[in-house]
Design an enzyme around this catalytic site. Structure first.
Site, mmCIF file in Angstrom:
data_model
loop_
_atom_site.group_PDB
_atom_site.id
_atom_site.type_symbol
_atom_site.label_atom_id
_atom_site.label_comp_id
_atom_site.label_asym_id
_atom_site.label_seq_id
_atom_site.Cartn_x
_atom_site.Cartn_y
_atom_site.Cartn_z
ATOM 1 N N ASN A 85 0.950 -1.116 0.045
ATOM 2 C CA ASN A 85 0.133 -0.122 0.226
ATOM 3 C C ASN A 85 0.792 1.221 0.050
ATOM 4 O OD1 ASN A 85 -2.075 1.675 0.252
ATOM 5 N ND2 ASN A 85 -3.466 -0.101 1.516
ATOM 6 N N HIS A 115 24.282 4.079 11.308
ATOM 7 C CA HIS A 115 25.622 5.037 11.396
ATOM 8 C C HIS A 115 26.084 4.503 13.042
ATOM 9 C CE1 HIS A 115 23.609 7.199 7.983
ATOM 10 N NE2 HIS A 115 22.646 7.016 8.885
ATOM 11 N N THR A 165 13.327 -4.601 15.709
ATOM 12 C CA THR A 165 14.700 -4.442 16.142
ATOM 13 C C THR A 165 15.483 -5.799 16.036
ATOM 14 O OG1 THR A 165 14.636 -4.350 18.470
ATOM 15 C CG2 THR A 165 14.390 -2.223 17.273
ATOM 16 N N LYS A 166 14.806 -6.757 16.179
ATOM 17 C CA LYS A 166 15.409 -8.147 16.472
ATOM 18 C C LYS A 166 14.427 -9.076 15.445
ATOM 19 C CE LYS A 166 17.265 -7.509 21.105
ATOM 20 N NZ LYS A 166 17.241 -7.932 22.407
ATOM 21 N N ARG A 183 2.078 -14.312 20.153
ATOM 22 C CA ARG A 183 1.619 -15.786 20.283
ATOM 23 C C ARG A 183 1.901 -16.310 18.870
ATOM 24 N NH1 ARG A 183 -3.237 -16.911 17.687
ATOM 25 N NH2 ARG A 183 -4.572 -15.218 17.206
#
Length: 210
Positions: A85, A115, A165-166, A183
């Site tokens: 989208n 950075h 982030t992981k 879940r």
């Protein structure tokens, strides 16, 4: 002419200087996406077809809704039946790879560039780039941010507004900032949605017969 030294360091996730890579991809994709973003895409797909030539891999059945933004394009690999989208942003200094059947809601951002934390080094304008991989059968909700180096597995739903982030494993629903697994996706989910779909099909058949 492309600097092989900077290119190799970039793809090796080492510090490099982006302005010294000079491979021409930035200019190519920016010209193509400008035409696409300003096009009457709902009845003329010629600008999309030209933009697709900038990508590393682009299937025939992919759908993009403008505006879109890519830094280079040639490092993005789309799988089959890809849909995004409006407002997709991909900073593809390193590779961004999608599996098949990926649905992306509005204003999703995928970053490979990072950075240095140290300001003195950061101000020299060097950076690093880490690849992002997204599996098949993935739905990414609106306003999600996916950070450098992340891998998302197959059959995953990422909730709106998440900051990933992981790595996220396969067959789960995940959400939040930072994004975490909520879940697993279960057989009960499949049964429920199969029932909803069969009901829809019956109503469609009834509507046609009426």
């Amino acid at each position: 002419m492309r600097s092989q030294f900077e290119w190799d360091r970039m793809l090796s996730q080492k510090l490099y200087c982006p302005s010294k890579v000079r491979d021409g991809s930035w200019e190519r994709v920016h010209a193509a996406q400008k035409r696409f973003n300003e096009s009457e895409f709902w009845h003329d797909n010629s600008a999309l077809e030209e933009l697709k030539k900038c990508f590393g891999r682009a299937p025939k059945d992919m759908i993009l809704t403008p505006p879109v933004y890519f830094d280079h394009g040639d490092r993005v690999m789309f799988g089959k039946h890809f849909y995004a989208n409006t407002g997709l942003t991909i900073l593809d200094e390193n590779y961004v790879t999608f599996g098949d059947n990926v649905f992306i809601a509005p204003h999703v951002s995928i970053y490979t560039a990072g950075h240095p934390i140290d300001a003195k080094i950061r101000n020299t304008e060097v950076e690093y780039a880490r690849p992002v991989t997204i599996g098949s059968d993935v739905w990414i909700g609106g306003n999600v941010v996916i950070n450098p180096g992340v891998t998302i597995g197959d059959d995953v739903v990422i909730g709106s507004g998440s900051v990933v982030t992981k790595d996220i494993p396969s067959h789960v629903i995940a959400a939040g900032n930072p994004c975490k697994v909520i879940r697993e996706i279960t057989e009960e989910d499949r049964i429920y949605w199969e029932k909803q779909y069969q009901e829809y099909k019956k109503e469609c058949e009834k509507n046609v017969s009426d």
